[in-house]
Design an enzyme around this catalytic site. Structure first.
Site, PDB file in Angstrom:
ATOM      1  N   ARG A  88       0.866  -1.189   0.000  1.00  0.00           N
ATOM      2  CA  ARG A  88       0.000   0.000   0.000  1.00  0.00           C
ATOM      3  C   ARG A  88       0.902   1.238   0.000  1.00  0.00           C
ATOM      4  O   ARG A  88       1.847   1.309   0.791  1.00  0.00           O
ATOM      5  CB  ARG A  88      -0.943  -0.005   1.226  1.00  0.00           C
ATOM      6  N   ASP A 239      -2.663   9.063   7.547  1.00  0.00           N
ATOM      7  CA  ASP A 239      -1.812   8.038   6.921  1.00  0.00           C
ATOM      8  C   ASP A 239      -0.421   8.577   6.626  1.00  0.00           C
ATOM      9  O   ASP A 239       0.544   7.828   6.545  1.00  0.00           O
ATOM     10  CB  ASP A 239      -2.471   7.528   5.644  1.00  0.00           C
ATOM     11  N   ASN A 249      -5.327  11.636   4.720  1.00  0.00           N
ATOM     12  CA  ASN A 249      -6.150  10.702   5.497  1.00  0.00           C
ATOM     13  C   ASN A 249      -7.248  10.178   4.574  1.00  0.00           C
ATOM     14  O   ASN A 249      -7.340  10.547   3.393  1.00  0.00           O
ATOM     15  CB  ASN A 249      -6.726  11.393   6.741  1.00  0.00           C
TER      16      ASN A 249
HETATM   17  O1  MRU Z   1      -7.612   2.449   3.977  1.00  0.00           O
HETATM   18  P1  MRU Z   1      -7.380   2.385   5.466  1.00  0.00           P
HETATM   19  O2  MRU Z   1      -8.526   1.774   6.211  1.00  0.00           O
HETATM   20  O3  MRU Z   1      -6.048   1.759   5.789  1.00  0.00           O
HETATM   21  O4  MRU Z   1      -7.303   3.902   5.890  1.00  0.00           O
HETATM   22  C1  MRU Z   1      -7.132   4.217   7.241  1.00  0.00           C
HETATM   23  C2  MRU Z   1      -7.192   5.657   7.526  1.00  0.00           C
HETATM   24  O5  MRU Z   1      -7.293   6.485   6.635  1.00  0.00           O
HETATM   25  C3  MRU Z   1      -7.025   6.056   8.959  1.00  0.00           C
HETATM   26  O6  MRU Z   1      -7.792   7.192   9.240  1.00  0.00           O
HETATM   27  C4  MRU Z   1      -5.539   6.388   9.196  1.00  0.00           C
HETATM   28  O7  MRU Z   1      -4.730   5.322   8.793  1.00  0.00           O
HETATM   29  C5  MRU Z   1      -5.269   6.703  10.598  1.00  0.00           C
HETATM   30  S1  MRU Z   1      -5.266   5.245  11.557  1.00  0.00           S
HETATM   31  C6  MRU Z   1      -4.799   5.511  13.143  1.00  0.00           C
END
Ligand code: MRU
Length: 348
Positions: A88, A239, A249
């Site tokens: 990712r 993120d 995010n």
């Molecule tokens: O696609 P995801 O579910 O991995 O995305 C997660 C997010 O965007 C969260 O808000 C971010 O990682 C913060 S987690 C503490």
């Protein structure tokens, strides 16, 4: 207490978040490829949880290596990291964990450590990353909790809870848990977070488990509830945070931040420093993941949109730093200008 990933003698144990809230199924991942698939396929998700899992994947890859030569083990390390790095692109915690594990390996190799001892030390390093992550969330909870008033109603987007981290607290949900521990009554408004529904499936599940009052809304209700005066603060995770404080995010966060500004509601971001990418000058430099269009055209296996429709599925967006009132980290609360306040946190 939710801990979504853990190291065991048999392999890496992960709660399968794809099945929540309907099923609580744990998977035992026995190879680094299993861990890479787990991250790619969203068995585990959320930036800090991805970082911890990646570190465990590396430790597992080295543990399973058959051979006695340190140079060969290093070649394997590079290969395993390459595979994990392709899972990712947006969450910097993945690349942060790879760098940290590689640095540890180099230190051990320079000290003339044997293959057996390197394998053991790399497992210890991955466990240390996990423990430090939980401790960081605990501190974020404490600092962030102080920003919330007694009786606050907090809107959050996506899932930035224990499930998205090494566990126990979470980042944005950590702030809510922190306020609760400080004796404040707080309640949450959770955006459902189309298309993957992390809010509806995961945030709602976590908060119900902890007996924290939560109301689920569709994403398009957030403006309305803000206008009605039902939101006192917005708290989200991240993120990747650029050096200037721009925040990547979950898709939709930018919309929420603009709405918060319009209604004079403070917009807070809670994240450990492992999410801050000082090598990324601005949000424009953050790679944004694009995911399978089926997530938009279908819900579970039910097709909603007509066959052949052109679809966009950006998984993240970037909120410009001017919309962010504070970034809550394990070192304290950073305020504008973030270029200076974030740099200082790394110098402490
Ligand atoms: O696609 P995801 O579910 O991995 O995305 C997660 C997010 O965007 C969260 O808000 C971010 O990682 C913060 S987690 C503490």
């Amino acid at each position: 207490m939710i801990i979504p990933v853990e190291w065991t003698d048999e392999g890496v144990r992960m709660l399968d978040q794809r099945l929540l809230p309907n099923e609580e199924t744990w998977l035992m991942l026995k190879t680094y490829n299993d861990v890479a698939d787990g991250i790619r396929d969203m068995v585990i998700r959320g930036a800090p949880a991805i970082g911890v899992s990646c570190a465990y994947g590396i430790a597992l890859g080295l543990k399973n290596f058959v051979g006695t030569n340190v140079d060969d083990l290093e070649e394997e390390l590079d290969y395993v990291c390459e595979v994990l790095s392709k899972t990712r692109p947006t969450a910097i915690n993945l690349f942060w964990a790879i760098d940290r594990m590689k640095r540890k390996f180099a230190e051990l190799k320079d000290a003339g450590t044997s293959v057996t001892d390197i394998k053991a030390a790399m497992i210890d390093e991955s466990k240390a990353i996990h423990e430090e992550d939980i401790e960081s969330q605990r501190l974020i909870a404490q600092f962030g909790g102080e920003l919330l008033e007694d009786g606050a109603s907090v809107l959050t987007h996506c899932n930035a809870g224990a499930l998205a981290t090494g566990g126990v607290w979470g980042t944005a949900l950590g702030v809510i848990r922190g306020a609760k521990d400080q004796g404040k009554k707080v309640s949450v408004i959770a955006d459902e977070t189309r298309p993957y529904l992390q809010g509806a499936r995961l945030t709602a599940w976590e908060l119900l488990k902890d007996d924290i009052p939560v109301t689920l809304i569709t994403d398009n209700q957030s403006g309305h509830v803000m206008k009605k005066g039902r939101v006192n603060a917005v708290v989200v995770g991240s993120d990747r945070i650029a050096a200037n404080g721009d925040v990547a995010n979950k898709i939709g966060t930018y919309m929420v931040a603009v709405l918060a500004k319009q209604h004079g509601i403070p917009f807070y971001v809670a994240a450990p420093l492992s999410t801050v990418d000082m090598n990324c000058p601005t949000g424009d430099d953050i790679p944004i993941e694009e995911r399978d269009i089926r997530e938009v055209t279908h819900i579970m296996d039910i097709q909603l949109a007509p066959e052949g429709i052109s679809v966009g599925n950006y998984a993240f967006d970037v909120t410009p730093n001017e919309l962010v009132d504070a970034i809550i980290t394990e070192k304290g609360v950073a305020r504008k200008p973030y270029t200076e306040s974030l740099r200082k946190m790394f110098e402490e």
